[in-house]
Write a protein that holds these residues in place. Structure first.
Motif, short mmCIF file in Angstrom:
data_model
loop_
_atom_site.label_atom_id
_atom_site.label_comp_id
_atom_site.label_asym_id
_atom_site.label_seq_id
_atom_site.Cartn_x
_atom_site.Cartn_y
_atom_site.Cartn_z
N ALA A 144 -29.81 0.57 -17.80
CA ALA A 144 -29.75 2.03 -17.90
C ALA A 144 -30.50 2.67 -16.73
N LEU A 145 -31.67 2.14 -16.39
CA LEU A 145 -32.45 2.69 -15.29
C LEU A 145 -31.81 2.40 -13.94
N ALA A 146 -31.08 1.30 -13.84
CA ALA A 146 -30.39 0.98 -12.59
C ALA A 146 -29.22 1.95 -12.35
N LEU A 147 -28.53 2.32 -13.43
CA LEU A 147 -27.41 3.26 -13.32
C LEU A 147 -27.90 4.69 -13.10
N ASN A 148 -28.96 5.05 -13.79
CA ASN A 148 -29.49 6.42 -13.72
C ASN A 148 -31.01 6.34 -13.64
N SER A 149 -31.54 6.54 -12.46
CA SER A 149 -32.99 6.43 -12.27
C SER A 149 -33.75 7.50 -13.03
N LYS A 150 -33.06 8.56 -13.49
CA LYS A 150 -33.71 9.63 -14.23
C LYS A 150 -33.53 9.49 -15.74
N CYS A 151 -33.17 8.30 -16.17
CA CYS A 151 -33.01 8.05 -17.61
C CYS A 151 -34.40 7.86 -18.22
N HIS A 152 -35.08 8.98 -18.45
CA HIS A 152 -36.49 8.94 -18.83
C HIS A 152 -36.71 8.30 -20.20
N VAL A 153 -35.72 8.41 -21.09
CA VAL A 153 -35.89 7.82 -22.41
C VAL A 153 -35.90 6.30 -22.33
N ALA A 154 -35.04 5.74 -21.47
CA ALA A 154 -35.04 4.29 -21.28
C ALA A 154 -36.36 3.82 -20.70
N ALA A 155 -36.91 4.60 -19.75
CA ALA A 155 -38.20 4.24 -19.16
C ALA A 155 -39.31 4.27 -20.22
N LYS A 156 -39.29 5.30 -21.07
CA LYS A 156 -40.32 5.41 -22.10
C LYS A 156 -40.18 4.31 -23.15
N ASN A 157 -38.95 4.03 -23.57
CA ASN A 157 -38.75 2.97 -24.57
C ASN A 157 -39.15 1.61 -24.02
N ARG A 158 -38.84 1.38 -22.75
CA ARG A 158 -39.23 0.10 -22.15
C ARG A 158 -40.75 0.01 -22.04
N ALA A 159 -41.39 1.11 -21.69
CA ALA A 159 -42.86 1.13 -21.62
C ALA A 159 -43.46 0.82 -22.99
N ASN A 160 -42.90 1.41 -24.04
CA ASN A 160 -43.40 1.14 -25.40
C ASN A 160 -43.25 -0.34 -25.76
N MET A 161 -42.13 -0.94 -25.33
CA MET A 161 -41.89 -2.34 -25.63
C MET A 161 -42.92 -3.23 -24.93
N HIS A 162 -43.21 -2.95 -23.64
CA HIS A 162 -44.21 -3.73 -22.91
C HIS A 162 -45.60 -3.53 -23.51
N LEU A 163 -45.90 -2.31 -23.94
CA LEU A 163 -47.21 -2.04 -24.54
C LEU A 163 -47.37 -2.79 -25.86
N SER A 164 -46.31 -2.82 -26.65
CA SER A 164 -46.35 -3.55 -27.92
C SER A 164 -46.54 -5.05 -27.67
N HIS A 165 -45.85 -5.56 -26.64
CA HIS A 165 -45.98 -6.98 -26.31
C HIS A 165 -47.40 -7.30 -25.83
#
Length: 270
Positions: A177-198
């Motif tokens: 999603a981020l590769a297709l649209n660099s401004k996909c802020h929700v994907a960036a936030k969800n991925r950040a949450n996943m890394h933080l949980s890990h």
């Protein structure tokens, strides 16, 4: 202050003599505070719920004939009704309306995106995955707007894989999603949450070195999300009707959702 000190000392002395607690004598006795009246809050909540339901589900008799004709011409009546049912929490009825609305080719990608959100809310992961994949199939990433919608579907699909603990697939879809649209802020936030949980799981097992790397990735993803002016609207068009891209929180994760109200057609202010 001297009187208070004397009163306190006297109470302690009496307590020692009688071997039981004694309150100091006071010329200003403490006032009993009445308990909170929760009925007022309950009445306020009921009033707010009533106003909301009246707003999103107005009787059909109050809808202007011109608005009804506009809906029929745009072939969006079922789609609008499904969105209202979704907002009211009647998810099974919304699924049925979305299924009818999906018969309109111009609406199908947006319907499948919302329908997937509805299945996800009902905890039907397989059905949600199918809807998001159908949205991806209907919108090849050719034009800039198609890339945006494709990225939205990838983000929503990733959240379902994360729900079923398939972290690798979720990470791949967030990255796509981020590769297709660099401004996909929700994907960036969800991925950040996943890394933080890990990172928290790694810390709980004592692997602090690996947790630091996950924290760094999460920090970078949060910064990437904050760099996007998400308040600027993203609008698509279906049968010349604007479809606005919004977000919803479904089962603890943020997803993209499409809405419209047929208020303005081709408005420069959207």
């Amino acid at each position: 202050i001297l009187d208070q000190r004397t009163s306190v000392k006297g109470a302690f002395a009496k307590r020692r003599d009688l071997n039981r607690p004694m309150a100091p004598q006071s010329i200003h006795p403490a006032k009993q505070v009445a308990g909170m009246d929760e009925s007022k809050i309950q009445r306020m909540e009921a009033d707010m719920a009533k106003k909301f339901n009246e707003k999103v589900s107005a009787p059909m008799s109050s809808v202007r004939p011109s608005r009804e004709a506009e809906r029929e011409a745009a072939q969006m009546a079922e789609y609008l009704r499904a969105n209202e049912l979704y907002e009211k929490g009647d998810y099974l009825a919304a699924v049925a309306e979305y299924e009818v609305a999906a018969a309109v080719p111009a609406l199908r990608p947006y319907v499948q995106l919302n329908r997937g959100n509805t299945f996800k809310m009902l905890n039907y992961q397989k059905e949600a995955i199918t809807c998001y994949q159908q949205c991806l199939d209907d919108v090849p990433p050719d034009t800039p707007l198609q890339k945006q919608l494709h990225a939205c579907a990838l983000n929503n699909l990733a959240t379902v894989y994360e729900d079923v603990s398939q972290k690798q697939q979720a990470l791949q879809h967030y990255s796509g999603a981020l590769a297709l649209n660099s401004k996909c802020h929700v994907a960036a936030k969800n991925r950040a949450n996943m890394h933080l949980s890990h990172a928290k799981k790694l810390q709980s097992t004592g692997i602090n070195g690996a947790a630091a790397a996950q924290h760094e990735i999460a920090y970078n993803m949060y910064n990437r999300s904050l760099d996007v002016d998400w308040q600027l609207p993203t609008v698509f068009f279906a049968n010349d009707v604007p479809v606005r891209l919004e977000t919803r929180v479904v089962r603890g994760r943020e997803v993209y959702h499409c809405s419209t109200n047929l208020t303005h057609l081709r408005s420069k202010h959207l």
